[in-house]
Design an enzyme around this catalytic site. Sequence first.
Site, PDB file in Angstrom:
ATOM      1  N   GLY A  76       0.985  -7.219 -10.905  1.00 40.70           N
ATOM      2  CA  GLY A  76       0.405  -5.885 -10.749  1.00 40.70           C
ATOM      3  C   GLY A  76       0.341  -5.603  -9.260  1.00 40.70           C
ATOM      4  O   GLY A  76      -0.452  -6.234  -8.560  1.00 40.70           O
ATOM      5  N   HIS A  77       1.226  -4.745  -8.779  1.00 39.39           N
ATOM      6  CA  HIS A  77       1.317  -4.476  -7.343  1.00 39.39           C
ATOM      7  C   HIS A  77       0.815  -3.059  -7.072  1.00 39.39           C
ATOM      8  O   HIS A  77       1.398  -2.091  -7.535  1.00 39.39           O
ATOM      9  CB  HIS A  77       2.773  -4.659  -6.866  1.00 39.39           C
ATOM     10  CG  HIS A  77       3.259  -6.072  -7.022  1.00 39.39           C
ATOM     11  ND1 HIS A  77       4.549  -6.461  -6.761  1.00 39.39           N
ATOM     12  CD2 HIS A  77       2.604  -7.203  -7.400  1.00 39.39           C
ATOM     13  CE1 HIS A  77       4.667  -7.764  -6.985  1.00 39.39           C
ATOM     14  NE2 HIS A  77       3.506  -8.229  -7.387  1.00 39.39           N
ATOM     15  N   ASP A  80      -1.894 -11.527  -5.738  1.00 39.98           N
ATOM     16  CA  ASP A  80      -2.750 -10.381  -5.378  1.00 39.98           C
ATOM     17  C   ASP A  80      -3.107 -10.346  -3.897  1.00 39.98           C
ATOM     18  O   ASP A  80      -4.191  -9.891  -3.514  1.00 39.98           O
ATOM     19  CB  ASP A  80      -4.045 -10.378  -6.230  1.00 39.98           C
ATOM     20  CG  ASP A  80      -3.751 -10.319  -7.707  1.00 39.98           C
ATOM     21  OD1 ASP A  80      -2.733  -9.714  -8.077  1.00 39.98           O
ATOM     22  OD2 ASP A  80      -4.541 -10.873  -8.492  1.00 39.98           O
ATOM     23  N   LYS A 129       0.732  -7.717  -1.681  1.00 39.93           N
ATOM     24  CA  LYS A 129       2.192  -7.654  -1.499  1.00 39.93           C
ATOM     25  C   LYS A 129       2.725  -6.244  -1.701  1.00 39.93           C
ATOM     26  O   LYS A 129       3.565  -5.771  -0.954  1.00 39.93           O
ATOM     27  CB  LYS A 129       2.884  -8.629  -2.479  1.00 39.93           C
ATOM     28  CG  LYS A 129       2.462 -10.081  -2.306  1.00 39.93           C
ATOM     29  CD  LYS A 129       3.144 -10.993  -3.307  1.00 39.93           C
ATOM     30  CE  LYS A 129       2.716 -10.766  -4.748  1.00 39.93           C
ATOM     31  NZ  LYS A 129       1.309 -11.075  -5.028  1.00 39.93           N
ATOM     32  N   GLN A 148       3.401 -12.819  -7.919  1.00 43.77           N
ATOM     33  CA  GLN A 148       2.455 -13.939  -7.935  1.00 43.77           C
ATOM     34  C   GLN A 148       2.334 -14.538  -6.520  1.00 43.77           C
ATOM     35  O   GLN A 148       2.557 -13.828  -5.563  1.00 43.77           O
ATOM     36  CB  GLN A 148       2.858 -15.010  -8.963  1.00 43.77           C
ATOM     37  CG  GLN A 148       2.715 -14.557 -10.422  1.00 43.77           C
ATOM     38  CD  GLN A 148       3.860 -13.693 -10.914  1.00 43.77           C
ATOM     39  OE1 GLN A 148       5.017 -14.041 -10.761  1.00 43.77           O
ATOM     40  NE2 GLN A 148       3.561 -12.570 -11.526  1.00 43.77           N
TER      41      GLN A 148
END
Length: 422
Positions: A40-41, A13, A16, A223
Site C-alpha cells: 500500500g503506497h 511502509d 516509498k 515491502q
Amino acid sequence: MANTILVGAQWGDEGKGKIIDVLTEQADIVVRTQGGNNAGHTVFIGEKKYVLHLIPSGILRKSKKCVIGNGVVVDPVSLVGEIEGLRKLKIHVDGNLFLSETAHLVFPYHRELDEQREILKGKNKIGTTKRGIGPAYGDKAARTGLRVIDLIHPERFKEKLQFKIKENNEILKAFGAKPLSFRKVHDEYRAAGDYLKSFVTNTVVLLHQACRRGDSILFEGAQGTFLDIDHGTYPFVTSSNTTAGGACTGSGVAPHLMDTVLGVMKAYTTRVGEGPLPTESAEIADMLHAMGREFGSTTGRARRCGWFDSVATRHAQMVNGIDELAVTNVDGLDSLDVIRVCIGYRVGSTKYDYVPNDIEAFQQCVPVYAEFPGWKTETHKVRQWKKLPANCRSYLRAIAELTDAKLSIVSVGPSRAQTIFL
Ligand code: GDP
Ligand code: IMO
Ligand code: MG
C-alpha cells in the site's frame, strides 16, 4: 536520472510511495518487480490521497510509463478495481501501463488458504495481509501457478483453472473451509482477463528496449528489507525478495544496468504484523497513533512503532548495497525531548552489532541505545537542509552514518513539496 532501485530499508511502509512519486519526475519508466496487492503506497497530490497497491506510484505523473513486472503476483480482479479507481479520478492509464505476460496470478483459493493457514497457526500467526501472497508465490515455486499469459488465452485458462480448483477444493475441505465454485471464479477472472488484455505485453523486451534508448528506470520496491523471504525475519516475512536483487529477477533487467540503490527509511521504526521488532516502544507508538499516524495503508491495522534501529538499517545497507538514503517522517519526532537510536543488541552477556540469523536470538535481543537531544520545533514547513533545526540535522547525519550510506533526501511531510534534497 540513472537506473535506480528503490528499496525499503526497514519493515515496509517507509514512505516509498511518496519518494517514488517525487523521483518519477526525473524518470521515464517506473517498474514494480515483486510483491502484490499486499503493498500500500500512499501518495498525496495536494490534498488528494492515492493509495497504490499493484500499479506503480509513477502512474500519477502524466506521460510516464509504468510496468508491473514478471516478479509481481497479480490479483487480476483487484487490478481491474485499481485501474477503474484511477480512471474515475481521471488518471491516464491507457498506453502507459504495461502488465507482464509472465507475472503469476493470485486466485481466491490463495486468499482462502492464506486465511486458513493463519487461523491454524493461532498465536504463531504471521499477521499477513490475507491477500493470498504466500500461497500464490508457493504455487509459482512449485511450478503449479497460472500466469497472466494463461488468463488471456480462454481455452488454456479454463483447462488449467479446472485442475487448480479441483486440487484446492480438496485442500480447503481438509481445512473445513467452503469449496469454491469453478464457474464463478472462471467467469470473474475471464472478465478481468478481457479487461486487462490491452495492457499485457512482453515487459522484458519493453524494458530492454528502454535501456538501449537510455531511458531512466525507477524500480519501485514493495515491502521492506526485513520482510524479504531470504534476508528478513523468517518466517515473519512476505514471500518475495524485497531486497535490491529482486529488482533484477522481477523485471529481467540485468544487474550491470543498475546504477544506484536508494534506501528509504523512516526516522523511527514501524512494523505491521507479527515478528521481532527490538526497538518497539509504547511511548513512540502512543505518540504517533495519537497524531493519527501509523495506521496501515492496506489493512488499516495500527502499526507497531519503535525507535530508529541502526543495526537493522546497517544490515539493510549490506544486503541491498544502499548508496543513498531518503529519510521520511522526520516531522514525527518534532515534539520529543530525547530521541533514542539503537546502536547494538544484547542477549544476556552476548553483544551483537549485526542482525542475528537465529529468529529466537533476535526475539530476545535487547537494544543498546544512544540518546540524541530533540529539536522541539515543527519541521513540516522547512524546505532547505540548512533551515532544519541543528539538532535535527545532527540526528539525521548520525543515523545516515550509522547506516553507512549517504543522506540524499529528507522528507518532512507527506506531500511532494515537503521534500528536501541534499
Ligand atoms: P510505503 O508503503 O513505503 O509507500 O509507505 P505507506 O504509504 O504505507 O506509509 C507511509 C505513510 O507515511 C503514508 O501515510 C505517507 O503519506 C506518510 N508519509 C511519507 N513521508 C512522510 C513524511 O515525511 N511525513 C509525514 N508526516 N508523513 C509521511
Ligand atoms: P508496503 O509495500 C508493511 C507484512 C504483513 C505481514 C507480512 C506477510 O506497503 O511497504 P503477506 O500478506 O505479504 O504474506 O504478509 O508482511 N507486509 C507489509 N508490511 N508494508 C507492506 O508493504 C507489507 N506487505 C506485507 O503485514 O507481517
Ligand atoms: Mg505501505
